[in-house]
Design an enzyme around this catalytic site. Structure first.
Site, PDB file in Angstrom:
ATOM      1  N   GLU A 283     -11.932   1.884   6.514  1.00 50.37           N
ATOM      2  CA  GLU A 283     -11.090   2.020   7.454  1.00 50.37           C
ATOM      3  C   GLU A 283     -11.145   3.220   7.955  1.00 50.37           C
ATOM      4  OE1 GLU A 283      -6.142   0.626   7.477  1.00 50.37           O
ATOM      5  OE2 GLU A 283      -6.957   2.274   5.940  1.00 50.37           O
TER       6      GLU A 283
ATOM      7  N   GLU B 232       0.908  -1.244  -0.191  1.00 50.81           N
ATOM      8  CA  GLU B 232      -0.261   0.380   0.071  1.00 50.81           C
ATOM      9  C   GLU B 232       0.797   1.273   0.009  1.00 50.81           C
ATOM     10  OE1 GLU B 232      -3.445   1.957   2.806  1.00 50.81           O
ATOM     11  OE2 GLU B 232      -1.996   1.013   3.735  1.00 50.81           O
TER      12      GLU B 232
END
EC number: 5.3.1.22
Length: 249
Positions: A236, A141
Site C-alpha cells: 500500500e 488498524e
C-alpha cells in the site's frame, strides 16, 4: 528478502497509471498472485470476481464502506454502520476475501474518546457475530496522527486494546508499517510486540509513503521479522511511475 508470492498488490495505490479494471491483469503480469483494495463498491462484486478469476488472483482484503470521516465510532450512526457492514460482508464473501478491514474513523469533536471507543468496540463485536460463519476475518488498524489527526485508533496499543476488548477469535490486527513508523519510537520493537497479534501487514516507506527503500525504515530488519510472521503483506505504497518492483530485487 520477502518472496513475491506473499505480496498483495493494493490496486488503490499501485498501477494507477491504468484504469482500475485493467490493474488486475497488470498486477498478475508483474508477478503478484493476490490483490487488495479499500473500495470495491463502485463495481458489482460479480464483475470484480470475474477479473480476479481471469487474472488468476486471490482477493486478500477489502475495507468496509466509509462515509465522510467514518461511522464506526459514532453512536448516532449505528444503523448506517450496520448497513455498510452487511454490504461489506456480502462483497467479501463473493470475492473470497480473507479479511475485512473496518476502519475506526475520525472521532467527532463533540464525542469523548472513551465513548467513541466503547461505540467502536460494540460495533465490531456486532460485526464479528455477523461474520462468524462467513469465513471472513475482521481486522482493525491504527493510523498515524500526522496523516489522520483525530483517528480513534492512533497507535498500535490502541488497536490492540480494541481487539482485546472484543475478544472474538476472528478479530485481529492489521499492522501498517508506515503508520507504525510514524507513531512508535522504535518500529522494530513495535513489530516484535504486535506481530504475534497481527493477521495482515501493509508496507510503505517513511517519509512520502513510497516503495520500500525510498525512506528511512530499516527494511532488511523489518522483512526479517515479517519472514517469521508468514501472513500476506499488502503493498500500500505510492510507487515510482510506472509501477515497478525493482525494490524487491
Amino acid at each position: 528478502m520477502i518472496d513475491i508470492d506473499r505480496l498483495a498488490a493494493n490496486l488503490g495505490w499501485l498501477f494507477t497509471e491504468l484504469p482500475f479494471a485493467q490493474r488486475f491483469d497488470a498486477a498478475a503480469a508483474a508477478g503478484f498472485t493476490a490483490v487488495e483494495y479499500a473500495d470495491p463498491y463502485p463495481f458489482p462484486a460479480a464483475e470484480l470476481q470475474r477479473r480476479l478469476t481471469d487474472a488468476g488472483l486471490v482477493q486478500v482484503l477489502i475495507n468496509s464502506p466509509q462515509r465522510g470521516t467514518g461511522t464506526a465510532c459514532v453512536p448516532e450512526h449505528i444503523a448506517e454502520f450496520r448497513a455498510g457492514l452487511a454490504l461489506a460482508l456480502g462483497y467479501a464473501v463473493e470475492l473470497g476475501a480473507s479479511f475485512l478491514h473496518v476502519p475506526a474513523g475520525i472521532r467527532p469533536a463533540h464525542l469523548s474518546r472513551d465513548r467513541a471507543f466503547a461505540c467502536y468496540v460494540a460495533n465490531i463485536a456486532w460485526a464479528a457475530q455477523q461474520a462468524r460463519d462467513t469465513g471472513v476475518r475482521i481486522v482493525l488498524e491504527a493510523q498515524n496522527k500526522q496523516d489522520k489527526p483525530g483517528f480513534l485508533l492512533d497507535d498500535q496499543a490502541h488497536a490492540a486494546a480494541a481487539v482485546a476488548a472484543i475478544g472474538a477469535d476472528h478479530v485481529g490486527l492489521l499492522l501498517d508499517v508506515y503508520h507504525a513508523r510514524h507513531d512508535e519510537p522504535d518500529v522494530l520493537a513495535a513489530l516484535r510486540e504486535f506481530l504475534p497479534r497481527t493477521w495482515h501487514v501493509q508496507i510503505a516507506d517513511v517519509p512520502g509513503r513510497g516503495e520500500p527503500g525510498t525512506g528511512d525504515i530499516p527494511w532488511p530488519e523489518v522483512f526479517a521479522l515479517l519472514e517469521a510472521h508468514r501472513g500476506w503483506i499488502g503493498c500500500e505504497y505510492r510507487p515510482s511511475s510506472p509501477t515497478g518492483l525493482g525494490w524487491l530485487r
